[in-house]
Design a protein around this motif. Structure first.
Motif, PDB file in Angstrom:
ATOM      1  N   UNK A  38     -77.344 -56.136  61.316  1.00  0.00           N
ATOM      2  CA  UNK A  38     -78.227 -57.136  60.720  1.00  0.00           C
ATOM      3  C   UNK A  38     -77.748 -57.620  59.358  1.00  0.00           C
ATOM      4  N   UNK A  39     -76.813 -56.872  58.747  1.00  0.00           N
ATOM      5  CA  UNK A  39     -76.332 -57.251  57.422  1.00  0.00           C
ATOM      6  C   UNK A  39     -75.108 -58.164  57.474  1.00  0.00           C
ATOM      7  N   UNK A  40     -74.507 -58.327  58.657  1.00  0.00           N
ATOM      8  CA  UNK A  40     -73.329 -59.185  58.798  1.00  0.00           C
ATOM      9  C   UNK A  40     -73.637 -60.216  59.881  1.00  0.00           C
ATOM     10  N   UNK A  41     -73.965 -61.414  59.459  1.00  0.00           N
ATOM     11  CA  UNK A  41     -74.439 -62.432  60.386  1.00  0.00           C
ATOM     12  C   UNK A  41     -73.403 -62.792  61.449  1.00  0.00           C
ATOM     13  N   UNK A  42     -72.115 -62.720  61.103  1.00  0.00           N
ATOM     14  CA  UNK A  42     -71.078 -63.146  62.046  1.00  0.00           C
ATOM     15  C   UNK A  42     -70.705 -62.043  63.027  1.00  0.00           C
ATOM     16  N   UNK A  43     -71.262 -60.845  62.877  1.00  0.00           N
ATOM     17  CA  UNK A  43     -70.877 -59.720  63.729  1.00  0.00           C
ATOM     18  C   UNK A  43     -71.887 -59.484  64.840  1.00  0.00           C
ATOM     19  N   UNK A  44     -71.373 -59.122  66.013  1.00  0.00           N
ATOM     20  CA  UNK A  44     -72.262 -58.689  67.087  1.00  0.00           C
ATOM     21  C   UNK A  44     -72.549 -57.193  66.950  1.00  0.00           C
ATOM     22  N   UNK A  45     -71.564 -56.445  66.474  1.00  0.00           N
ATOM     23  CA  UNK A  45     -71.725 -55.023  66.200  1.00  0.00           C
ATOM     24  C   UNK A  45     -70.976 -54.687  64.914  1.00  0.00           C
ATOM     25  N   UNK A  46     -71.557 -53.832  64.116  1.00  0.00           N
ATOM     26  CA  UNK A  46     -70.899 -53.410  62.877  1.00  0.00           C
ATOM     27  C   UNK A  46     -71.397 -52.024  62.483  1.00  0.00           C
ATOM     28  N   UNK A  47     -70.474 -51.178  62.040  1.00  0.00           N
ATOM     29  CA  UNK A  47     -70.816 -49.846  61.557  1.00  0.00           C
ATOM     30  C   UNK A  47     -70.206 -49.631  60.181  1.00  0.00           C
ATOM     31  N   UNK A  48     -70.838 -48.763  59.403  1.00  0.00           N
ATOM     32  CA  UNK A  48     -70.354 -48.453  58.067  1.00  0.00           C
ATOM     33  C   UNK A  48     -70.400 -46.949  57.841  1.00  0.00           C
ATOM     34  N   UNK A  65     -69.263 -42.467  38.801  1.00  0.00           N
ATOM     35  CA  UNK A  65     -69.453 -42.399  40.253  1.00  0.00           C
ATOM     36  C   UNK A  65     -68.772 -43.594  40.914  1.00  0.00           C
ATOM     37  N   UNK A  66     -68.240 -43.366  42.095  1.00  0.00           N
ATOM     38  CA  UNK A  66     -67.676 -44.442  42.911  1.00  0.00           C
ATOM     39  C   UNK A  66     -68.294 -44.354  44.298  1.00  0.00           C
ATOM     40  N   UNK A  67     -68.774 -45.483  44.790  1.00  0.00           N
ATOM     41  CA  UNK A  67     -69.306 -45.560  46.151  1.00  0.00           C
ATOM     42  C   UNK A  67     -68.381 -46.459  46.958  1.00  0.00           C
ATOM     43  N   UNK A  68     -68.011 -46.027  48.145  1.00  0.00           N
ATOM     44  CA  UNK A  68     -67.125 -46.824  48.986  1.00  0.00           C
ATOM     45  C   UNK A  68     -67.648 -46.867  50.410  1.00  0.00           C
ATOM     46  N   UNK A  69     -67.155 -47.834  51.160  1.00  0.00           N
ATOM     47  CA  UNK A  69     -67.572 -48.008  52.556  1.00  0.00           C
ATOM     48  C   UNK A  69     -66.371 -48.376  53.414  1.00  0.00           C
ATOM     49  N   UNK A  70     -66.320 -47.809  54.601  1.00  0.00           N
ATOM     50  CA  UNK A  70     -65.355 -48.221  55.628  1.00  0.00           C
ATOM     51  C   UNK A  70     -66.165 -48.916  56.710  1.00  0.00           C
ATOM     52  N   UNK A  71     -65.870 -50.191  56.936  1.00  0.00           N
ATOM     53  CA  UNK A  71     -66.676 -51.015  57.835  1.00  0.00           C
ATOM     54  C   UNK A  71     -65.832 -51.497  59.008  1.00  0.00           C
ATOM     55  N   UNK A  72     -66.351 -51.309  60.205  1.00  0.00           N
ATOM     56  CA  UNK A  72     -65.727 -51.817  61.436  1.00  0.00           C
ATOM     57  C   UNK A  72     -66.717 -52.758  62.101  1.00  0.00           C
ATOM     58  N   UNK A  73     -66.229 -53.946  62.494  1.00  0.00           N
ATOM     59  CA  UNK A  73     -67.127 -54.944  63.077  1.00  0.00           C
ATOM     60  C   UNK A  73     -66.423 -55.706  64.189  1.00  0.00           C
ATOM     61  N   UNK A  74     -67.209 -56.240  65.107  1.00  0.00           N
ATOM     62  CA  UNK A  74     -66.671 -57.061  66.187  1.00  0.00           C
ATOM     63  C   UNK A  74     -67.491 -58.343  66.297  1.00  0.00           C
ATOM     64  N   UNK A  75     -66.834 -59.391  66.828  1.00  0.00           N
ATOM     65  CA  UNK A  75     -67.497 -60.679  66.994  1.00  0.00           C
ATOM     66  C   UNK A  75     -66.957 -61.354  68.255  1.00  0.00           C
TER      67      UNK A  75
END
Length: 202
Positions: A38-48, A65-75
Motif C-alpha cells: 500500500x505504500x508503493x503505488x506502482x507495485x503489485x507486491x512489495x516487502x521490506x 542511530x541508523x535505520x535502513x531498509x531492503x525493499x523488493x517489489x514487483x509490478x
C-alpha cells in the motif's frame, strides 16, 4: 558531617540501579519481512526488511542511530505499453534505503526511546543489477533495449522507494516499552508491537 557522603552514595546507587534496568540496545537489529504494497503505488507486491543500528555504549542515555531498509517489489506491465514489446511482462526491483539521526531515552524513563532522524541523510539506491524482467520481455529482445528500459525503471522506482522508505522510517519517532530478551528486541510503535533480532556485534 557524614550526611553529604551518604547522600552521594545513595544517589550513585539509584543511578546504578536505573542503568541496570535499561535494555542493552547496542548494535544492529533486523526485522522479519513485512508487506508494504500500500505504500508503493506502482507495485503489485512489495516487502521490506528493516534494520536499526544503535550506537549505545553501556550506561549511555543517548547516541547515534541508523535505520535502513531492503525493499523488493514487483509490478505487472500491460501488453503494448512499451514500444517493441507486445506481451505483458513483470518487472522486479531490489532497492536499499537508509537514514541516520540520534536517539535518547525519554526523560526519567528507561524503557521509552525517542528517535530524531535527519532527513538530509536519507539515501536510496535502486540497483540496476537488481532489476529483472519476466521471460516474455526478454524473449527476442535486444540487450540495448533492455538496458535502456532498466535505466528508465531505476529512475521511476527511486522516487517511489524513497516515499515508501521515508514513511516507514519516520514512524520510528518513539519506541515504547523497549525490552531485550535473548538477543530479541521488542517495542511498540503507535499501537503496533514490533520484534527485531540482533544481527550486529556489540
Amino acid at each position: 558531617m557524614k550526611l553529604i557522603p551518604i547522600l552521594a552514595a545513595s544517589a550513585l546507587a539509584i543511578a546504578s540501579a536505573s542503568c541496570s534496568h535499561r535494555a542493552d540496545i547496542n548494535g544492529a537489529w533486523t526485522s522479519t519481512p513485512s508487506r508494504i504494497d500500500n505504500d508503493i503505488a506502482v507495485a503489485s507486491e512489495a516487502t521490506s526488511v528493516l534494520s536499526i543500528d544503535f550506537n549505545a555504549p553501556k550506561g549511555a542515555r543517548s547516541g547515534t542511530v541508523t535505520i535502513s531498509a531492503v525493499i523488493d517489489a514487483t509490478q505487472p506491465v500491460q501488453a503494448g505499453s512499451l514500444a517493441g514489446f507486445n506481451d505483458p511482462y513483470e518487472v522486479s526491483v531490489a532497492a536499499t534505503a537508509s537514514i541516520s539521526g540520534r536517539w535518547s531515552y525519554e526523560d526519567k524513563d528507561d524503557d521509552d526511546i525517542l528517535i530524531y532522524l535527519d532527513n538530509k541523510t536519507m539515501q536510496v539506491n535502486v540497483d540496476p543489477n537488481g532489476v529483472t524482467y519476466s521471460q516474455n520481455l526478454l524473449t527476442g529482445a535486444q540487450q540495448p533495449t533492455v538496458d535502456s528500459l532498466t535505466t528508465v525503471t531505476v529512475e521511476r522506482w527511486r522516487s517511489a522507494i524513497r516515499n515508501a522508505a521515508s514513511k516507514q522510517f519516520f514512524d520510528f519517532t518513539k519506541l515504547d516499552d523497549v525490552k531485550v530478551v535473548n538477543d530479541i528486541l521488542t517495542f511498540e510503535v503507535g499501537k503496533r508491537d514490533l520484534t527485531f533480532h540482533r544481527t550486529g556485534v556489540q
